[in-house]
Write an enzyme that holds these catalytic residues in place. Structure first.
Site, PDB file in Angstrom:
ATOM      1  N   ASP A   3       0.856  -1.176   0.000  1.00 46.97           N
ATOM      2  CA  ASP A   3       0.000   0.000   0.000  1.00 46.97           C
ATOM      3  C   ASP A   3       0.893   1.228   0.000  1.00 46.97           C
ATOM      4  O   ASP A   3       1.974   1.217   0.593  1.00 46.97           O
ATOM      5  CB  ASP A   3      -0.903   0.022   1.242  1.00 46.97           C
ATOM      6  CG  ASP A   3      -1.860   1.196   1.219  1.00 46.97           C
ATOM      7  OD1 ASP A   3      -2.869   1.115   0.491  1.00 46.97           O
ATOM      8  OD2 ASP A   3      -1.582   2.196   1.907  1.00 46.97           O
ATOM      9  N   GLU A   5       0.938   5.667   0.326  1.00 48.94           N
ATOM     10  CA  GLU A   5       0.304   6.954   0.595  1.00 48.94           C
ATOM     11  C   GLU A   5       1.044   7.950  -0.281  1.00 48.94           C
ATOM     12  O   GLU A   5       2.257   7.827  -0.483  1.00 48.94           O
ATOM     13  CB  GLU A   5       0.386   7.329   2.075  1.00 48.94           C
ATOM     14  CG  GLU A   5      -0.309   6.359   3.011  1.00 48.94           C
ATOM     15  CD  GLU A   5      -1.791   6.122   2.724  1.00 48.94           C
ATOM     16  OE1 GLU A   5      -2.464   7.046   2.200  1.00 48.94           O
ATOM     17  OE2 GLU A   5      -2.274   5.014   3.010  1.00 48.94           O
ATOM     18  N   HIS A 152      -5.494   4.676   6.465  1.00 52.50           N
ATOM     19  CA  HIS A 152      -4.811   5.645   5.607  1.00 52.50           C
ATOM     20  C   HIS A 152      -3.350   5.836   5.994  1.00 52.50           C
ATOM     21  O   HIS A 152      -2.758   6.868   5.681  1.00 52.50           O
ATOM     22  CB  HIS A 152      -5.544   6.986   5.538  1.00 52.50           C
ATOM     23  CG  HIS A 152      -6.838   6.889   4.814  1.00 52.50           C
ATOM     24  ND1 HIS A 152      -6.940   6.552   3.480  1.00 52.50           N
ATOM     25  CD2 HIS A 152      -8.113   7.064   5.242  1.00 52.50           C
ATOM     26  CE1 HIS A 152      -8.203   6.536   3.127  1.00 52.50           C
ATOM     27  NE2 HIS A 152      -8.936   6.831   4.179  1.00 52.50           N
ATOM     28  N   ASP A 157      -3.129  -0.017   6.485  1.00 54.89           N
ATOM     29  CA  ASP A 157      -3.984  -0.424   5.365  1.00 54.89           C
ATOM     30  C   ASP A 157      -3.562  -1.777   4.796  1.00 54.89           C
ATOM     31  O   ASP A 157      -4.411  -2.599   4.448  1.00 54.89           O
ATOM     32  CB  ASP A 157      -3.961   0.629   4.254  1.00 54.89           C
ATOM     33  CG  ASP A 157      -4.794   1.853   4.583  1.00 54.89           C
ATOM     34  OD1 ASP A 157      -5.460   1.887   5.640  1.00 54.89           O
ATOM     35  OD2 ASP A 157      -4.784   2.794   3.756  1.00 54.89           O
TER      36      ASP A 157
END
Length: 176
Positions: A3, A5, A152, A157
């Site tokens: 994942d 960001e 987040h 996540d």
């Protein structure tokens, strides 16, 4: 499982600010095999890119938090080594995969996982009558919980994405 960001939605104009990943081995999440790093966002010319306020509101990552973090040039090779040629899974893999392809391409590296799998697509197959398939709703549907402060953030996540992936594979009667 991985994942990201980011500072925005387009890999052409935004940057990665966090990478989180965990491996699934033998049908189980192996927390000992994880990758987690903040990334100091930079422009193609190497200058520092500030994290927009709107992005900070989503993931909570500030300029101060990434001030001493590695740049993508420093972090991405280690992540690519972690992934190797394995298959990868992400929630909305099209988004995260596009940032990986763009980042690797800018550095002359290759994002070439064996296969890219998407828990959002698996959710659509498992719950075809449902309209929403974001990670928060999928977690609720499957009875999964994020660690406090984990939603987040890449590693929070990815932990839920890994659990969701295993449950969705069971629901869909798939193995491997």
């Amino acid at each position: 499982m991985f994942d990201l960001e980011t500072t925005g939605f387009s890999p052409a104009s935004a940057a990665i600010v966090e990478i989180g990943a965990v491996r699934i081995v033998g049908g189980r999440i192996d927390e000992a095999l994880k990758f987690e790093t903040l990334v100091r966002p930079t422009r193609p010319d190497g200058s520092v890119l500030s994290i927009p306020w709107q992005a900070q509101q989503v993931h909570g990552i500030s300029d101060e938090m990434v001030r001493s973090a590695p740049t993508i040039e420093q972090a991405l090779p280690g992540f690519l080594d972690f992934v190797g040629g394995s298959a990868v899974v992400a929630h909305n893999v099209g988004f995260d995969g596009s940032f990986m392809r763009a980042g690797a391409g800018r550095l002359g590296l290759s994002w070439a996982p064996e296969r890219e799998l998407c828990t959002m697509q698996l959710s659509r197959r498992a719950f075809p009558r449902e309209r929403a398939h974001n990670l928060t709703i999928l977690a609720e549907r499957l009875g999964l919980e994020f660690a406090p402060g984990g939603r987040h953030r890449s590693y929070g996540d990815v932990q839920v994405t890994a659990q969701a992936y295993l449950r969705l594979r069971e629901l869909l009667g798939e193995s491997g």
